[in-house]
Design an enzyme around this catalytic site. Structure first.
Site, PDB file in Angstrom:
ATOM      1  N   GLU A  56       0.810  -1.219   0.000  1.00 14.44           N
ATOM      2  CA  GLU A  56       0.000   0.000   0.000  1.00 14.44           C
ATOM      3  C   GLU A  56       0.850   1.280   0.000  1.00 14.44           C
ATOM      4  O   GLU A  56       0.373   2.336   0.406  1.00 14.44           O
ATOM      5  CB  GLU A  56      -0.932   0.000   1.214  1.00 14.44           C
ATOM      6  CG  GLU A  56      -1.970  -1.100   1.169  1.00 14.44           C
ATOM      7  CD  GLU A  56      -3.040  -0.889   2.223  1.00 14.44           C
ATOM      8  OE1 GLU A  56      -4.131  -0.436   1.879  1.00 14.44           O
ATOM      9  OE2 GLU A  56      -2.760  -1.169   3.404  1.00 14.44           O
TER      10      GLU A  56
ATOM     11  N   HIS B  62      -0.543   5.456   7.681  1.00 18.98           N
ATOM     12  CA  HIS B  62      -1.701   4.635   7.305  1.00 18.98           C
ATOM     13  C   HIS B  62      -1.853   3.566   8.370  1.00 18.98           C
ATOM     14  O   HIS B  62      -0.897   2.855   8.682  1.00 18.98           O
ATOM     15  CB  HIS B  62      -1.523   3.986   5.933  1.00 18.98           C
ATOM     16  CG  HIS B  62      -2.524   2.878   5.724  1.00 18.98           C
ATOM     17  ND1 HIS B  62      -3.883   3.105   5.818  1.00 18.98           N
ATOM     18  CD2 HIS B  62      -2.378   1.561   5.474  1.00 18.98           C
ATOM     19  CE1 HIS B  62      -4.516   1.957   5.628  1.00 18.98           C
ATOM     20  NE2 HIS B  62      -3.633   1.010   5.425  1.00 18.98           N
TER      21      HIS B  62
ATOM     22  N   HIS C 284      -4.719   0.785  10.795  1.00 16.03           N
ATOM     23  CA  HIS C 284      -5.973   0.049  10.932  1.00 16.03           C
ATOM     24  C   HIS C 284      -6.476   0.269  12.362  1.00 16.03           C
ATOM     25  O   HIS C 284      -6.935  -0.654  13.026  1.00 16.03           O
ATOM     26  CB  HIS C 284      -5.754  -1.434  10.638  1.00 16.03           C
ATOM     27  CG  HIS C 284      -5.081  -1.700   9.317  1.00 16.03           C
ATOM     28  ND1 HIS C 284      -4.307  -2.799   9.076  1.00 16.03           N
ATOM     29  CD2 HIS C 284      -5.075  -0.974   8.166  1.00 16.03           C
ATOM     30  CE1 HIS C 284      -3.837  -2.757   7.823  1.00 16.03           C
ATOM     31  NE2 HIS C 284      -4.287  -1.645   7.252  1.00 16.03           N
TER      32      HIS C 284
ATOM     33  N   HIS D  36     -11.510  -0.570   6.640  1.00 11.19           N
ATOM     34  CA  HIS D  36     -10.071  -0.785   6.505  1.00 11.19           C
ATOM     35  C   HIS D  36      -9.284  -0.036   7.582  1.00 11.19           C
ATOM     36  O   HIS D  36      -8.570  -0.656   8.373  1.00 11.19           O
ATOM     37  CB  HIS D  36      -9.670  -0.324   5.094  1.00 11.19           C
ATOM     38  CG  HIS D  36      -8.225  -0.489   4.765  1.00 11.19           C
ATOM     39  ND1 HIS D  36      -7.735  -0.332   3.489  1.00 11.19           N
ATOM     40  CD2 HIS D  36      -7.154  -0.779   5.531  1.00 11.19           C
ATOM     41  CE1 HIS D  36      -6.435  -0.544   3.480  1.00 11.19           C
ATOM     42  NE2 HIS D  36      -6.053  -0.810   4.708  1.00 11.19           N
TER      43      HIS D  36
HETATM   44 ZN   LIG Z   1      -4.043  -0.992   5.151  1.00 10.20          ZN
END
Ligand SMILES: [Zn+2]
Length: 242
Positions: free
Chosen positions: A78, A97, A99, A167
């Protein structure tokens, strides 16, 4: 590598450890920083658990998210999240980024995150939700192409963070302390908001920060004191492991 560059790489390794310590990233999730020598490049760890990242794991990328010196090291899939946001946001120098568990429910419902306390006042600037289906149907929800990275960057726009439906989230800042601090307090704020909503009950009143309070709070909020503590603790843990 000059001294400034070396410090930036150490700070990035430390940022991985801090975010893992606070449950914002676990075995997955990542944090990057824009190069202080070339704004068209950024640094990001290879694909390993953030809690294990050391300076040797940090790789350099161009803004198309192509590794410059991979030497057999695996890149995170990603990574396009980072490169595409850096292209759109010249003032942003750090991207997280994650979760982050407490924010997930807000990404799958129409209940917006609200600025409920001063440490997460940036929420008052707006936290849009990225619906990946609007860009591509039938995905595994991962942002693993430049096209999906661009779609996410468009949803983020000029905001400090965006939720990613089903996500996680992406959080940005002018530097690592801001992106890391915002990520930690976004998780805390989401948890507190869910508690406040449960206490208030259906239709119950919650008093949130208003626009002027948000404006007065966001600008000076750089998490500097917390960053120094987080950094010292993370470096101590890293030395114990080495
Ligand atoms: Zn992710």
């Amino acid at each position: 590598m000059d001294r400034t560059g070396a410090n930036l790489i150490e700070d990035l390794a430390v940022a991985n450890r801090i975010l893992a310590e606070y449950g914002v990233i676990d075995g997955y999730g990542h944090v990057s920083v824009r190069s202080d020598r070339d704004p068209a490049r950024y640094f990001l760890s290879r694909a390993i658990a953030p809690e294990l990242v050391t300076e040797e794991d940090i790789m350099e990328y161009d803004l198309d998210s192509t590794p410059l010196d991979p030497r057999g090291r695996e890149s995170v899939r990603e990574r396009f999240i980072h490169g595409e946001i850096y292209k759109c946001r010249p003032e942003v120098n750090a991207v997280v980024h994650n979760h982050s568990p407490s924010v997930i429910p807000f990404g799958i419902t129409t209940q917006p995150l609200r600025p409920i306390f001063h440490m997460a006042s940036f929420i008052g600037q707006g936290v849009p939700t990225f619906e990946i289906r609007d860009a591509e149907e039938g995905t595994d929800l991962l942002v693993k192409t430049p096209y999906l990275g661009q779609a996410l960057a468009r949803t983020l726009g000029g905001k400090p963070a965006a939720l990613m439906r089903g996500h996680g989230a992406v959080v940005v800042g002018e530097n690592l302390p801001r992106a890391v601090g915002r990520s930690i307090y976004l998780e805390i704020s989401a948890k507190l908001q869910a508690q406040a909503m449960a206490i208030a009950g259906p239709g119950g009143k919650m008093v949130c920060m208003d626009a002027r309070e948000v404006e007065a709070s966001v600008v000076p909020q750089n998490f500097a004191r917390a960053w120094n503590m987080w950094r010292a603790n993370a470096l101590a843990r890293m030395r114990l492991q080495s």
